[in-house]
Write an enzyme that holds these catalytic residues in place. Structure first.
Site, PDB file in Angstrom:
ATOM      1  N   SER A  59       0.834  -1.207   0.000  1.00  0.00           N
ATOM      2  CA  SER A  59       0.000   0.000   0.000  1.00  0.00           C
ATOM      3  C   SER A  59       0.867   1.255   0.000  1.00  0.00           C
ATOM      4  CB  SER A  59      -0.892   0.027   1.249  1.00  0.00           C
ATOM      5  OG  SER A  59      -1.942  -0.898   1.128  1.00  0.00           O
ATOM      6  N   ALA A  79       3.536   7.135   3.176  1.00  0.00           N
ATOM      7  CA  ALA A  79       4.488   8.244   3.108  1.00  0.00           C
ATOM      8  C   ALA A  79       5.741   7.953   3.940  1.00  0.00           C
ATOM      9  CB  ALA A  79       3.816   9.518   3.622  1.00  0.00           C
ATOM     10  N   GLN A 109       0.187   6.562  -6.388  1.00  0.00           N
ATOM     11  CA  GLN A 109      -0.830   7.207  -5.547  1.00  0.00           C
ATOM     12  C   GLN A 109      -0.665   8.719  -5.620  1.00  0.00           C
ATOM     13  OE1 GLN A 109      -0.147   8.813  -2.214  1.00  0.00           O
ATOM     14  NE2 GLN A 109      -2.299   9.387  -2.066  1.00  0.00           N
ATOM     15  N   TYR A 156      -2.494  12.575  -4.098  1.00  0.00           N
ATOM     16  CA  TYR A 156      -3.516  13.434  -3.498  1.00  0.00           C
ATOM     17  C   TYR A 156      -3.686  14.588  -4.481  1.00  0.00           C
ATOM     18  CZ  TYR A 156      -2.801  11.120   1.040  1.00  0.00           C
ATOM     19  OH  TYR A 156      -2.723  10.209   2.062  1.00  0.00           O
ATOM     20  N   ASP A 176     -10.088   9.520   1.042  1.00  0.00           N
ATOM     21  CA  ASP A 176     -10.587   9.391   2.421  1.00  0.00           C
ATOM     22  C   ASP A 176      -9.991  10.448   3.344  1.00  0.00           C
ATOM     23  OD1 ASP A 176      -7.961   8.626   2.915  1.00  0.00           O
ATOM     24  OD2 ASP A 176      -8.430   6.494   3.003  1.00  0.00           O
ATOM     25  N   LYS A 220      -9.213   5.388  -3.833  1.00  0.00           N
ATOM     26  CA  LYS A 220      -8.778   4.720  -2.582  1.00  0.00           C
ATOM     27  C   LYS A 220      -9.415   5.397  -1.382  1.00  0.00           C
ATOM     28  CE  LYS A 220      -4.653   3.559   0.132  1.00  0.00           C
ATOM     29  NZ  LYS A 220      -4.587   4.504   1.268  1.00  0.00           N
ATOM     30  N   HIS A 265      -7.879   4.102   5.609  1.00  0.00           N
ATOM     31  CA  HIS A 265      -6.553   4.718   5.703  1.00  0.00           C
ATOM     32  C   HIS A 265      -5.781   4.164   6.917  1.00  0.00           C
ATOM     33  CE1 HIS A 265      -4.536   8.330   3.771  1.00  0.00           C
ATOM     34  NE2 HIS A 265      -3.664   8.035   4.694  1.00  0.00           N
ATOM     35  N   GLY A 307      -5.105  -3.435   8.444  1.00  0.00           N
ATOM     36  CA  GLY A 307      -5.032  -4.449   9.494  1.00  0.00           C
ATOM     37  C   GLY A 307      -4.648  -5.842   9.032  1.00  0.00           C
ATOM     38  N   ARG A 334      -2.468  -8.765   8.584  1.00  0.00           N
ATOM     39  CA  ARG A 334      -1.202  -9.183   9.178  1.00  0.00           C
ATOM     40  C   ARG A 334      -0.892 -10.657   8.942  1.00  0.00           C
ATOM     41  NH1 ARG A 334      -1.383  -4.576   9.016  1.00  0.00           N
ATOM     42  NH2 ARG A 334      -1.251  -3.022  10.662  1.00  0.00           N
ATOM     43  N   GLY A 365       0.109  -2.114   4.654  1.00  0.00           N
ATOM     44  CA  GLY A 365       0.847  -0.878   4.858  1.00  0.00           C
ATOM     45  C   GLY A 365       1.935  -0.988   5.907  1.00  0.00           C
TER      46      GLY A 365
END
Ligand code: FMN
Ligand code: NAG
Ligand code: NAG
Ligand code: NAG
Length: 385
Positions: A121, A124, A176, A178, A206, A250, A274, A310, A312, A331
Protein backbone atom coordinates in the site's frame (compact mmCIF):
# COMPACT_ATOMS: atom_id res chain seq x y z
CA UNK A 1 -25.92 4.90 45.57
CA UNK A 2 -25.91 1.14 45.64
CA UNK A 3 -26.04 0.81 41.88
CA UNK A 4 -23.23 3.35 41.52
CA UNK A 5 -21.05 1.30 43.88
CA UNK A 6 -21.90 -1.85 41.97
CA UNK A 7 -20.94 -0.12 38.76
CA UNK A 8 -17.60 0.95 40.18
CA UNK A 9 -16.92 -2.55 41.45
CA UNK A 10 -17.50 -3.99 38.00
CA UNK A 11 -15.48 -1.41 36.14
CA UNK A 12 -12.05 -3.08 36.42
CA UNK A 13 -13.58 -6.33 35.23
CA UNK A 14 -15.18 -4.62 32.25
CA UNK A 15 -11.91 -2.93 31.33
CA UNK A 16 -10.00 -6.14 31.68
CA UNK A 17 -12.25 -8.15 29.40
CA UNK A 18 -10.65 -6.81 26.25
CA UNK A 19 -7.04 -5.87 26.82
CA UNK A 20 -5.49 -4.63 23.62
CA UNK A 21 -2.08 -5.93 22.70
CA UNK A 22 -0.26 -4.08 19.97
CA UNK A 23 0.68 -7.46 18.59
CA UNK A 24 -0.58 -10.81 19.90
CA UNK A 25 1.68 -12.57 22.40
CA UNK A 26 3.38 -15.37 20.50
CA UNK A 27 6.44 -15.55 22.71
CA UNK A 28 8.69 -13.01 21.02
CA UNK A 29 9.66 -11.43 24.38
CA UNK A 30 11.00 -14.73 25.69
CA UNK A 31 13.23 -15.25 22.67
CA UNK A 32 14.23 -11.73 21.60
CA UNK A 33 13.48 -9.69 24.71
CA UNK A 34 17.16 -8.92 25.39
CA UNK A 35 17.62 -7.21 21.99
CA UNK A 36 19.24 -3.86 22.90
CA UNK A 37 17.32 -0.66 22.12
CA UNK A 38 18.43 0.81 18.81
CA UNK A 39 19.36 -2.55 17.27
CA UNK A 40 17.45 -5.10 15.24
CA UNK A 41 17.22 -8.83 15.92
CA UNK A 42 18.47 -11.10 13.10
CA UNK A 43 15.98 -11.22 10.27
CA UNK A 44 15.79 -15.02 10.48
CA UNK A 45 14.22 -14.61 13.94
CA UNK A 46 11.30 -12.67 12.47
CA UNK A 47 8.60 -15.29 12.04
CA UNK A 48 5.55 -13.22 11.11
CA UNK A 49 4.44 -9.72 10.12
CA UNK A 50 3.59 -8.56 13.68
CA UNK A 51 7.23 -9.23 14.67
CA UNK A 52 8.35 -6.36 12.45
CA UNK A 53 6.30 -3.91 14.56
CA UNK A 54 7.96 -5.26 17.73
CA UNK A 55 11.44 -4.98 16.18
CA UNK A 56 10.91 -1.49 14.73
CA UNK A 57 9.57 -0.22 18.07
CA UNK A 58 12.97 -0.91 19.64
CA UNK A 59 15.02 0.21 16.66
CA UNK A 60 13.45 3.46 15.41
CA UNK A 61 13.33 6.63 17.49
CA UNK A 62 10.01 7.45 19.13
CA UNK A 63 8.88 10.03 16.59
CA UNK A 64 9.59 7.82 13.56
CA UNK A 65 7.95 4.78 15.10
CA UNK A 66 4.97 6.86 16.15
CA UNK A 67 4.50 8.26 12.65
CA UNK A 68 4.15 4.72 11.27
CA UNK A 69 2.14 3.34 14.17
CA UNK A 70 -0.35 6.15 14.87
CA UNK A 71 -4.12 5.97 14.43
CA UNK A 72 -6.76 8.71 14.65
CA UNK A 73 -8.10 9.91 18.02
CA UNK A 74 -8.60 7.04 20.52
CA UNK A 75 -7.45 4.60 17.82
CA UNK A 76 -10.67 2.58 17.91
CA UNK A 77 -10.52 2.08 14.14
CA UNK A 78 -6.83 1.19 14.30
CA UNK A 79 -7.56 -1.58 16.81
CA UNK A 80 -10.77 -2.63 15.08
CA UNK A 81 -8.94 -3.06 11.76
CA UNK A 82 -6.75 -5.67 13.47
CA UNK A 83 -9.47 -7.30 15.55
CA UNK A 84 -12.23 -7.54 12.93
CA UNK A 85 -10.61 -10.55 11.23
CA UNK A 86 -10.86 -12.47 14.50
CA UNK A 87 -14.66 -12.14 14.44
CA UNK A 88 -14.83 -14.13 11.21
CA UNK A 89 -14.61 -17.90 11.30
CA UNK A 90 -13.48 -20.19 8.52
CA UNK A 91 -15.47 -23.15 7.27
CA UNK A 92 -12.55 -25.43 6.33
CA UNK A 93 -13.24 -28.26 3.87
CA UNK A 94 -11.41 -31.53 4.34
CA UNK A 95 -10.73 -34.44 1.99
CA UNK A 96 -9.72 -32.06 -0.78
CA UNK A 97 -6.50 -32.50 -2.79
CA UNK A 98 -4.85 -29.14 -2.31
CA UNK A 99 -1.34 -30.13 -3.40
CA UNK A 100 0.23 -27.46 -5.57
CA UNK A 101 -1.78 -24.61 -3.99
CA UNK A 102 1.47 -22.63 -3.60
CA UNK A 103 1.65 -22.34 -7.40
CA UNK A 104 -1.97 -21.27 -7.68
CA UNK A 105 -1.94 -17.99 -5.78
CA UNK A 106 -1.57 -15.59 -8.72
CA UNK A 107 -4.09 -12.98 -9.73
CA UNK A 108 -4.50 -10.02 -12.05
CA UNK A 109 -4.99 -6.45 -10.90
CA UNK A 110 -6.50 -4.20 -13.59
CA UNK A 111 -5.37 -6.82 -16.10
CA UNK A 112 -1.74 -7.05 -14.91
CA UNK A 113 -0.54 -10.38 -13.55
CA UNK A 114 1.02 -10.70 -10.09
CA UNK A 115 2.27 -13.70 -8.11
CA UNK A 116 -0.17 -13.15 -5.21
CA UNK A 117 -3.30 -11.09 -4.48
CA UNK A 118 -1.58 -8.76 -2.01
CA UNK A 119 0.40 -5.60 -2.66
CA UNK A 120 2.37 -2.85 -0.91
CA UNK A 121 0.00 0.00 0.00
CA UNK A 122 1.08 3.61 -0.53
CA UNK A 123 2.65 4.95 2.68
CA UNK A 124 4.49 8.24 3.11
CA UNK A 125 8.04 8.72 4.42
CA UNK A 126 9.78 5.34 4.12
CA UNK A 127 13.03 7.24 4.73
CA UNK A 128 12.31 7.30 8.45
CA UNK A 129 13.18 3.59 8.58
CA UNK A 130 15.92 3.22 5.95
CA UNK A 131 18.14 5.52 3.85
CA UNK A 132 17.11 3.78 0.60
CA UNK A 133 13.49 4.48 1.57
CA UNK A 134 10.93 3.57 -1.14
CA UNK A 135 13.55 2.09 -3.50
CA UNK A 136 13.50 -0.98 -1.23
CA UNK A 137 9.77 -1.46 -1.86
CA UNK A 138 10.13 -1.13 -5.61
CA UNK A 139 12.98 -3.66 -5.73
CA UNK A 140 11.43 -6.19 -3.36
CA UNK A 141 8.09 -5.94 -5.19
CA UNK A 142 9.86 -6.70 -8.47
CA UNK A 143 11.80 -9.64 -7.05
CA UNK A 144 8.64 -11.15 -5.60
CA UNK A 145 6.30 -10.30 -8.48
CA UNK A 146 3.90 -8.13 -6.49
CA UNK A 147 2.44 -4.66 -7.01
CA UNK A 148 3.84 -1.59 -5.28
CA UNK A 149 1.96 1.73 -5.20
CA UNK A 150 4.32 4.56 -4.15
CA UNK A 151 2.81 7.43 -2.16
CA UNK A 152 2.90 11.02 -3.39
CA UNK A 153 4.33 11.95 0.02
CA UNK A 154 7.20 9.47 -0.24
CA UNK A 155 10.64 10.41 1.04
CA UNK A 156 11.97 10.06 -2.51
CA UNK A 157 10.46 11.69 -5.60
CA UNK A 158 8.30 9.54 -7.87
CA UNK A 159 11.13 9.77 -10.44
CA UNK A 160 13.73 8.43 -7.98
CA UNK A 161 11.43 5.57 -6.99
CA UNK A 162 10.53 4.61 -10.57
CA UNK A 163 14.24 4.61 -11.47
CA UNK A 164 14.57 1.48 -9.30
CA UNK A 165 12.46 -0.50 -11.78
CA UNK A 166 14.27 -2.86 -14.18
CA UNK A 167 15.15 -1.21 -17.48
CA UNK A 168 13.24 -3.74 -19.57
CA UNK A 169 9.97 -2.15 -18.46
CA UNK A 170 8.67 -5.45 -17.08
CA UNK A 171 7.67 -4.13 -13.64
CA UNK A 172 4.17 -2.72 -13.27
CA UNK A 173 3.57 -0.01 -10.69
CA UNK A 174 0.68 2.35 -9.93
CA UNK A 175 1.16 5.88 -8.53
CA UNK A 176 -0.83 7.21 -5.55
CA UNK A 177 -1.77 10.89 -5.64
CA UNK A 178 -3.52 13.43 -3.50
CA UNK A 179 -5.17 16.08 -5.68
CA UNK A 180 -6.76 19.43 -5.00
CA UNK A 181 -8.40 22.28 -6.88
CA UNK A 182 -5.14 23.43 -8.51
CA UNK A 183 -5.57 21.90 -11.99
CA UNK A 184 -2.16 23.03 -13.17
CA UNK A 185 -0.50 21.07 -10.35
CA UNK A 186 -2.77 18.09 -11.02
CA UNK A 187 -1.90 18.07 -14.71
CA UNK A 188 1.80 18.15 -13.83
CA UNK A 189 1.42 15.16 -11.49
CA UNK A 190 -0.46 13.17 -14.14
CA UNK A 191 2.18 13.96 -16.76
CA UNK A 192 5.01 12.88 -14.44
CA UNK A 193 3.24 9.59 -13.60
CA UNK A 194 2.60 8.90 -17.29
CA UNK A 195 6.20 9.61 -18.19
CA UNK A 196 7.35 7.11 -15.54
CA UNK A 197 5.05 4.49 -17.11
CA UNK A 198 2.81 4.10 -14.06
CA UNK A 199 -0.10 1.94 -15.22
CA UNK A 200 -2.74 3.57 -13.04
CA UNK A 201 -3.34 6.50 -10.72
CA UNK A 202 -4.58 5.79 -7.20
CA UNK A 203 -6.45 8.89 -6.03
CA UNK A 204 -6.89 8.88 -2.24
CA UNK A 205 -10.30 10.31 -1.27
CA UNK A 206 -10.59 9.39 2.42
CA UNK A 207 -8.64 12.43 3.60
CA UNK A 208 -10.88 15.39 2.76
CA UNK A 209 -9.81 17.01 6.04
CA UNK A 210 -6.90 16.53 8.43
CA UNK A 211 -6.94 13.38 10.56
CA UNK A 212 -7.35 13.86 14.33
CA UNK A 213 -3.99 12.35 15.22
CA UNK A 214 -3.37 12.68 18.93
CA UNK A 215 -0.54 10.16 19.24
CA UNK A 216 1.27 11.84 16.35
CA UNK A 217 0.63 15.41 17.47
CA UNK A 218 2.90 14.86 20.48
CA UNK A 219 5.86 14.68 18.09
CA UNK A 220 4.77 16.87 15.19
CA UNK A 221 2.07 19.42 15.96
CA UNK A 222 -0.70 19.61 13.33
CA UNK A 223 -0.56 22.34 10.71
CA UNK A 224 -2.22 25.52 11.92
CA UNK A 225 -4.45 25.87 8.91
CA UNK A 226 -6.62 22.85 8.23
CA UNK A 227 -6.98 22.18 4.55
CA UNK A 228 -10.39 21.04 3.32
CA UNK A 229 -9.80 19.30 0.01
CA UNK A 230 -12.04 19.22 -3.05
CA UNK A 231 -13.17 15.81 -4.27
CA UNK A 232 -16.61 15.08 -5.72
CA UNK A 233 -18.00 13.25 -8.75
CA UNK A 234 -17.92 16.32 -10.95
CA UNK A 235 -14.23 16.67 -10.09
CA UNK A 236 -13.65 13.00 -10.90
CA UNK A 237 -15.26 13.46 -14.33
CA UNK A 238 -12.97 16.40 -14.96
CA UNK A 239 -9.67 14.80 -13.93
CA UNK A 240 -10.49 11.67 -15.92
CA UNK A 241 -10.16 13.82 -19.04
CA UNK A 242 -6.75 15.05 -17.90
CA UNK A 243 -4.93 11.69 -18.15
CA UNK A 244 -5.04 8.54 -20.22
CA UNK A 245 -4.33 6.47 -17.09
CA UNK A 246 -7.17 4.75 -15.24
CA UNK A 247 -7.93 6.53 -11.92
CA UNK A 248 -8.63 4.15 -9.03
CA UNK A 249 -10.37 5.60 -5.95
CA UNK A 250 -8.78 4.72 -2.58
CA UNK A 251 -10.74 5.11 0.63
CA UNK A 252 -14.29 4.05 -0.30
CA UNK A 253 -16.17 3.04 2.88
CA UNK A 254 -19.80 2.30 2.03
CA UNK A 255 -21.78 0.21 -0.45
CA UNK A 256 -23.42 3.42 -1.73
CA UNK A 257 -20.07 4.84 -2.74
CA UNK A 258 -19.10 1.60 -4.51
CA UNK A 259 -22.39 1.84 -6.46
CA UNK A 260 -21.65 5.45 -7.37
CA UNK A 261 -18.16 4.45 -8.50
CA UNK A 262 -19.72 1.89 -10.85
CA UNK A 263 -22.14 4.53 -12.18
CA UNK A 264 -19.24 6.89 -12.81
CA UNK A 265 -17.27 4.20 -14.61
CA UNK A 266 -14.42 4.08 -12.13
CA UNK A 267 -12.18 1.11 -13.09
CA UNK A 268 -11.47 -0.05 -9.51
CA UNK A 269 -11.88 1.01 -5.88
CA UNK A 270 -9.94 0.35 -2.68
CA UNK A 271 -12.01 -0.22 0.46
CA UNK A 272 -9.98 1.50 3.17
CA UNK A 273 -10.17 3.66 6.26
CA UNK A 274 -6.55 4.72 5.70
CA UNK A 275 -5.28 2.29 8.32
CA UNK A 276 -7.50 3.99 10.93
CA UNK A 277 -5.50 7.21 10.59
CA UNK A 278 -8.20 9.63 9.44
CA UNK A 279 -11.67 9.24 11.02
CA UNK A 280 -11.92 7.24 14.22
CA UNK A 281 -14.88 4.81 14.12
CA UNK A 282 -14.59 4.51 10.36
CA UNK A 283 -15.23 0.84 9.47
CA UNK A 284 -12.55 -1.78 8.91
CA UNK A 285 -12.13 -3.03 5.33
CA UNK A 286 -13.63 -6.39 6.32
CA UNK A 287 -16.75 -4.61 7.58
CA UNK A 288 -17.01 -2.56 4.39
CA UNK A 289 -16.54 -5.65 2.22
CA UNK A 290 -19.22 -7.40 4.27
CA UNK A 291 -21.63 -4.49 3.75
CA UNK A 292 -21.07 -4.73 0.00
CA UNK A 293 -21.44 -8.51 0.09
CA UNK A 294 -24.68 -8.44 2.10
CA UNK A 295 -26.34 -5.54 0.26
CA UNK A 296 -25.12 -5.77 -3.33
CA UNK A 297 -22.76 -8.71 -3.96
CA UNK A 298 -22.93 -8.20 -7.74
CA UNK A 299 -20.81 -5.09 -7.31
CA UNK A 300 -17.81 -7.41 -6.94
CA UNK A 301 -18.42 -8.47 -10.57
CA UNK A 302 -19.06 -4.95 -11.86
CA UNK A 303 -15.87 -3.30 -10.65
CA UNK A 304 -12.53 -4.52 -9.31
CA UNK A 305 -12.58 -4.10 -5.54
CA UNK A 306 -9.38 -4.10 -3.48
CA UNK A 307 -9.09 -3.46 0.27
CA UNK A 308 -6.51 -2.59 2.91
CA UNK A 309 -6.23 -2.19 6.69
CA UNK A 310 -5.03 -4.45 9.49
CA UNK A 311 -3.93 -7.34 7.27
CA UNK A 312 -1.20 -9.18 9.18
CA UNK A 313 -1.73 -12.89 8.38
CA UNK A 314 -2.42 -15.08 5.37
CA UNK A 315 -5.78 -15.86 6.98
CA UNK A 316 -6.73 -12.16 6.92
CA UNK A 317 -6.10 -12.04 3.17
CA UNK A 318 -8.31 -15.12 2.70
CA UNK A 319 -11.21 -13.59 4.62
CA UNK A 320 -11.29 -10.52 2.37
CA UNK A 321 -10.95 -12.62 -0.78
CA UNK A 322 -13.80 -14.86 0.40
CA UNK A 323 -16.22 -11.92 0.25
CA UNK A 324 -15.14 -11.03 -3.29
CA UNK A 325 -12.23 -8.65 -2.77
CA UNK A 326 -9.72 -9.11 -5.60
CA UNK A 327 -6.47 -7.89 -4.01
CA UNK A 328 -5.41 -6.81 -0.54
CA UNK A 329 -3.01 -4.03 0.49
CA UNK A 330 -0.60 -4.09 3.42
CA UNK A 331 0.85 -0.88 4.86
CA UNK A 332 2.54 -0.71 8.26
CA UNK A 333 4.18 -4.18 8.28
CA UNK A 334 6.18 -3.23 5.17
CA UNK A 335 7.11 0.16 6.66
CA UNK A 336 8.46 -1.61 9.75
CA UNK A 337 10.14 -4.36 7.67
CA UNK A 338 11.95 -1.64 5.76
CA UNK A 339 14.08 -1.01 8.86
CA UNK A 340 16.00 -4.05 7.55
CA UNK A 341 16.15 -2.61 4.03
CA UNK A 342 15.22 -4.54 0.91
CA UNK A 343 15.94 -7.91 2.60
CA UNK A 344 13.40 -7.14 5.29
CA UNK A 345 10.73 -6.17 2.79
CA UNK A 346 11.40 -9.36 0.82
CA UNK A 347 11.22 -11.41 4.00
CA UNK A 348 7.86 -9.85 4.84
CA UNK A 349 6.51 -10.66 1.37
CA UNK A 350 7.80 -14.23 1.56
CA UNK A 351 6.33 -14.80 5.03
CA UNK A 352 2.89 -13.60 3.89
CA UNK A 353 3.07 -15.63 0.67
CA UNK A 354 3.89 -18.77 2.64
CA UNK A 355 1.10 -18.14 5.16
CA UNK A 356 -1.35 -17.58 2.32
CA UNK A 357 -0.42 -20.94 0.79
CA UNK A 358 -0.55 -23.00 3.99
CA UNK A 359 -3.73 -21.31 5.23
CA UNK A 360 -5.42 -21.89 1.86
CA UNK A 361 -4.28 -25.53 2.04
CA UNK A 362 -5.77 -26.01 5.49
CA UNK A 363 -8.95 -24.29 4.34
CA UNK A 364 -9.26 -26.95 1.63
CA UNK A 365 -8.72 -24.70 -1.37
CA UNK A 366 -7.07 -26.33 -4.38
CA UNK A 367 -6.88 -22.95 -6.14
CA UNK A 368 -7.10 -19.50 -4.58
CA UNK A 369 -9.47 -18.41 -7.34
CA UNK A 370 -12.02 -20.95 -6.03
CA UNK A 371 -12.54 -19.10 -2.75
CA UNK A 372 -16.00 -17.71 -2.03
CA UNK A 373 -18.17 -16.72 0.94
CA UNK A 374 -19.00 -20.35 1.74
CA UNK A 375 -15.51 -20.62 3.26
CA UNK A 376 -16.26 -18.04 5.98
CA UNK A 377 -18.87 -17.61 8.65
CA UNK A 378 -19.84 -14.56 10.66
CA UNK A 379 -22.48 -13.41 13.07
CA UNK A 380 -23.90 -10.10 11.89
CA UNK A 381 -25.65 -9.51 15.23
CA UNK A 382 -22.47 -9.84 17.20
CA UNK A 383 -20.47 -7.83 14.75
CA UNK A 384 -19.95 -4.68 16.76
CA UNK A 385 -19.30 -6.26 20.15
C1 FMN B 1 2.93 5.64 7.82
C2 FMN B 1 1.77 5.61 6.88
C3 FMN B 1 1.68 6.54 5.86
C4 FMN B 1 0.62 6.50 4.96
N1 FMN B 1 0.60 7.38 3.92
C5 FMN B 1 -0.36 7.27 2.99
C6 FMN B 1 -0.32 8.09 1.82
O1 FMN B 1 0.58 8.91 1.64
N2 FMN B 1 -1.32 7.94 0.91
C7 FMN B 1 -2.32 7.03 1.08
O2 FMN B 1 -3.20 6.91 0.22
N3 FMN B 1 -2.37 6.23 2.16
C8 FMN B 1 -1.41 6.33 3.10
N4 FMN B 1 -1.44 5.48 4.19
C9 FMN B 1 -2.51 4.47 4.30
C10 FMN B 1 -2.09 3.16 3.63
O3 FMN B 1 -2.09 3.29 2.23
C11 FMN B 1 -3.06 2.01 3.96
O4 FMN B 1 -4.37 2.43 3.69
C12 FMN B 1 -2.97 1.56 5.42
O5 FMN B 1 -1.64 1.62 5.88
C13 FMN B 1 -3.49 0.16 5.55
O6 FMN B 1 -3.50 -0.24 6.89
P1 FMN B 1 -2.32 -1.14 7.55
O7 FMN B 1 -1.20 -0.21 7.83
O8 FMN B 1 -2.97 -1.65 8.78
O9 FMN B 1 -1.96 -2.24 6.59
C14 FMN B 1 -0.40 5.53 5.11
C15 FMN B 1 -0.32 4.61 6.15
C16 FMN B 1 0.75 4.63 7.03
C17 FMN B 1 0.83 3.59 8.10
C1 NAG C 1 -1.71 -13.31 -17.23
O1 NAG C 1 -2.25 -14.53 -16.80
C2 NAG C 1 -3.25 -15.06 -17.65
C3 NAG C 1 -3.90 -16.24 -16.95
O2 NAG C 1 -2.95 -17.02 -16.27
C4 NAG C 1 -2.60 -15.41 -18.99
O3 NAG C 1 -3.58 -15.93 -19.86
C5 NAG C 1 -2.00 -14.15 -19.58
O4 NAG C 1 -1.31 -14.44 -20.78
C6 NAG C 1 -1.04 -13.47 -18.60
N1 NAG C 1 -0.66 -12.17 -19.11
C7 NAG C 1 0.58 -11.73 -19.13
C8 NAG C 1 0.79 -10.36 -19.69
O5 NAG C 1 1.52 -12.38 -18.72
C1 NAG D 1 14.36 10.16 14.28
O1 NAG D 1 14.88 9.47 13.16
C2 NAG D 1 14.64 10.12 11.93
C3 NAG D 1 15.11 9.18 10.82
O2 NAG D 1 16.41 8.78 11.01
C4 NAG D 1 15.33 11.48 11.91
O3 NAG D 1 15.07 12.13 10.68
C5 NAG D 1 14.79 12.31 13.05
O4 NAG D 1 15.49 13.54 13.11
C6 NAG D 1 14.94 11.58 14.37
N1 NAG D 1 14.24 12.33 15.40
C7 NAG D 1 14.72 12.50 16.62
C8 NAG D 1 13.87 13.32 17.54
O5 NAG D 1 15.78 12.06 16.95
C1 NAG E 1 -0.87 25.77 -8.87
O1 NAG E 1 0.18 24.88 -9.19
C2 NAG E 1 1.18 25.42 -10.02
C3 NAG E 1 2.10 24.30 -10.45
O2 NAG E 1 2.58 23.57 -9.36
C4 NAG E 1 1.87 26.55 -9.25
O3 NAG E 1 2.88 27.13 -10.06
C5 NAG E 1 0.84 27.59 -8.86
O4 NAG E 1 1.44 28.57 -8.06
C6 NAG E 1 -0.33 26.97 -8.12
N1 NAG E 1 -1.40 27.95 -7.94
C7 NAG E 1 -1.89 28.27 -6.77
C8 NAG E 1 -3.02 29.24 -6.76
O5 NAG E 1 -1.48 27.76 -5.72
Amino acid sequence: MRSWAAFLALLPVALATRPFLNEPDTGIEEVLGDTPEGTLPDLENIVGLPDFDWAARRYLNASSYTYYRLGAAGEWSYRNNLEAYGRFRFRPRTMVDIRGIESRLSTSILGYNFSVPFYISPCARAGLAHPDAEVNFMKAANEEGILYIPSLYATLSMEEIAAAKPEDGSQVHFQQLYLDSNDTATQELFSRAEKLDAKAIVFTIDSAADGNRQRGNRYSPPSEETEYVLSDWEYYAKIREMTKLPIILKGIQTVEDVRLAVQHEVPAVILSNHGGRQLDSAPSPLEIALEVYEEDPELFEQIEIYADGGVRYGADVLKLLALGVRAVGVGRPFMFANAYGVEGVRHAIQLLKHELAIDAGNLGLPDLKKIDASYVKWNSNGWYT
